[in-house]
Design an enzyme around this catalytic site. Structure first.
Site, short mmCIF file in Angstrom:
data_model
loop_
_atom_site.label_atom_id
_atom_site.label_comp_id
_atom_site.label_asym_id
_atom_site.label_seq_id
_atom_site.Cartn_x
_atom_site.Cartn_y
_atom_site.Cartn_z
N ASP A 92 -10.78 -13.23 43.14
CA ASP A 92 -9.39 -13.34 42.66
C ASP A 92 -8.51 -13.46 43.90
O ASP A 92 -8.97 -13.24 45.03
CB ASP A 92 -9.02 -12.07 41.86
CG ASP A 92 -7.54 -12.05 41.48
OD1 ASP A 92 -7.04 -13.06 40.98
OD2 ASP A 92 -6.87 -11.01 41.72
N SER A 93 -7.24 -13.75 43.67
CA SER A 93 -6.28 -13.82 44.77
C SER A 93 -6.05 -12.45 45.41
O SER A 93 -5.54 -12.37 46.52
CB SER A 93 -4.96 -14.37 44.25
OG SER A 93 -4.51 -13.59 43.17
N CYS B 221 -9.44 -15.07 38.23
CA CYS B 221 -8.02 -15.29 38.50
C CYS B 221 -7.61 -16.46 37.61
O CYS B 221 -8.28 -17.50 37.61
CB CYS B 221 -7.85 -15.66 39.97
SG CYS B 221 -6.20 -16.25 40.40
N GLU C 269 1.73 -4.08 39.60
CA GLU C 269 1.22 -3.48 40.84
C GLU C 269 1.98 -2.23 41.21
O GLU C 269 1.42 -1.27 41.75
CB GLU C 269 1.25 -4.50 41.98
CG GLU C 269 0.23 -5.60 41.76
CD GLU C 269 -0.01 -6.50 42.96
OE1 GLU C 269 0.45 -6.18 44.07
OE2 GLU C 269 -0.68 -7.54 42.76
N CYS D 252 -3.01 -13.90 32.64
CA CYS D 252 -2.90 -13.50 34.05
C CYS D 252 -3.64 -12.17 34.18
O CYS D 252 -3.57 -11.33 33.28
CB CYS D 252 -1.43 -13.33 34.44
SG CYS D 252 -1.20 -12.66 36.10
N HIS E 278 -3.04 -9.52 35.69
CA HIS E 278 -2.26 -8.28 35.70
C HIS E 278 -1.74 -7.86 34.32
O HIS E 278 -1.36 -6.72 34.12
CB HIS E 278 -1.04 -8.43 36.61
CG HIS E 278 -1.36 -8.52 38.07
ND1 HIS E 278 -2.25 -9.43 38.60
CD2 HIS E 278 -0.90 -7.79 39.12
CE1 HIS E 278 -2.31 -9.27 39.91
NE2 HIS E 278 -1.51 -8.29 40.25
#
Ligand code: DGL
Length: 273
Positions: free
Chosen positions: A13-14, A76, A155, A187, A189
């Site tokens: 993932d990023s 991702c 985050e 996404c 997140h």
């Protein structure tokens, strides 16, 4: 005794987000060994051009291949949207993304044929979700909406409260107006913000958690190819990142839902030129 294939599954993932996918993989396949790479030095991918993300994704996948992985998961959405097909054609091993599993689940879930998709700007502007949904069923309407602020909010751990609620209301209002009955969390997140998203969209909304769906798709692929790990021993996972930013461990463990064992930083350019 048949022990199956003990090679690890590679996920990248990023940054920290793909740990929501790892979390589901660990739940569904506790016997599989995991090698994870988070490109924390170059995050975010969601704001960058497709060409740049494709280059990053190829390098990330090549890094994982050095660990003799049996399968690569592009954990991702942005990289899946713009680079999964390229990796699938270029690399000599199966490559799964996080988009197709979510699309399949959304097509099963919708009753009124109106599906919303939320993700980064890169994911939504790639048109990959719309294309896949239209190819599967041209009668179904897909409505995309980028929600970039959800990434830093998740985050920061701001998963409820008035600021996040206001942001969610603003982003999601057009999808409420479109009367979507199914919403893909496109996404890494966004599963952390499920509750607030549900409260804005209404109790009847069907939320598609791509991380859960992807874990199911990985298990099916391992079974179909006969490469499940059947040894029954407790696997030792490995987590690598290209930078260890402030708070990484704290945020990562929240995303993963358990301790981040064996975390190390690697210099990507020296390992995969
Ligand atoms: N992991 C990214 C995604 O799922 C979100 C963070 C980023 O923009 O890199 O699209």
């Amino acid at each position: 005794m048949i022990l199956g294939d003990a090679r690890p599954i590679g996920l990248f993932d990023s940054g920290v987000g793909g740990l929501t996918v790892v979390r589901e993989v660990m739940k569904v396949m506790p016997g599989e060994r995991i090698i994870y790479f988070g490109d924390t030095a170059r995050v975010p991918y969601g704001t960058k051009s497709s060409r740049v993300v494709q280059g990053f994704a190829l390098q990330d996948a090549r890094l994982l291949m050095q660990y003799d992985v049996k399968l690569i998961v592009v954990a991702c959405h942005t990289a899946s949207a713009v680079a999964r097909d390229l990796l699938g054609k270029t690399l000599p091993l199966p490559v799964l993304g996080v988009i197709e599993p979510g699309v399949r689940a959304a097509l099963r879930a919708t009753r009124n044929g109106r599906i919303g998709v939320i993700g980064t700007r890169g994911t939504i502007s790639s048109g990959t979700y719309r294309r896949l949904i239209a190819a599967a069923d041209p009668e179904i309407r897909a409505y995309g909406r980028p929600c970039p602020l959800f990434v830093p909010l998740a985050e920061e751990g701001w998963v409820d409260g008035s600021v996040t609620r206001e942001v969610a209301r603003t982003y999601l209002a057009p999808l409420v107006r479109r009367k979507v009955d199914t919403l893909i969390l496109g996404c890494t997140h966004y599963p952390l913000l499920k509750e607030i998203i549900r409260s804005v969209m209404g109790p009847d909304i069907r939320l598609i958690d791509s991380a859960e769906e992807t874990a199911g798709a990985i298990l099916r692929t391992l079974r179909d190819r006969g490469i499940e790990n059947l040894s029954g021993s407790r696997p030792e996972h490995r987590f690598m990142v290209s930078d260890i930013p402030h708070q990484f461990r704290r945020v990562g463990e929240r995303f993963l839902g358990c301790r981040l064992e064996s975390l190390s930083r690697i210099d990507l350019d020296s390992v995969v030129p």
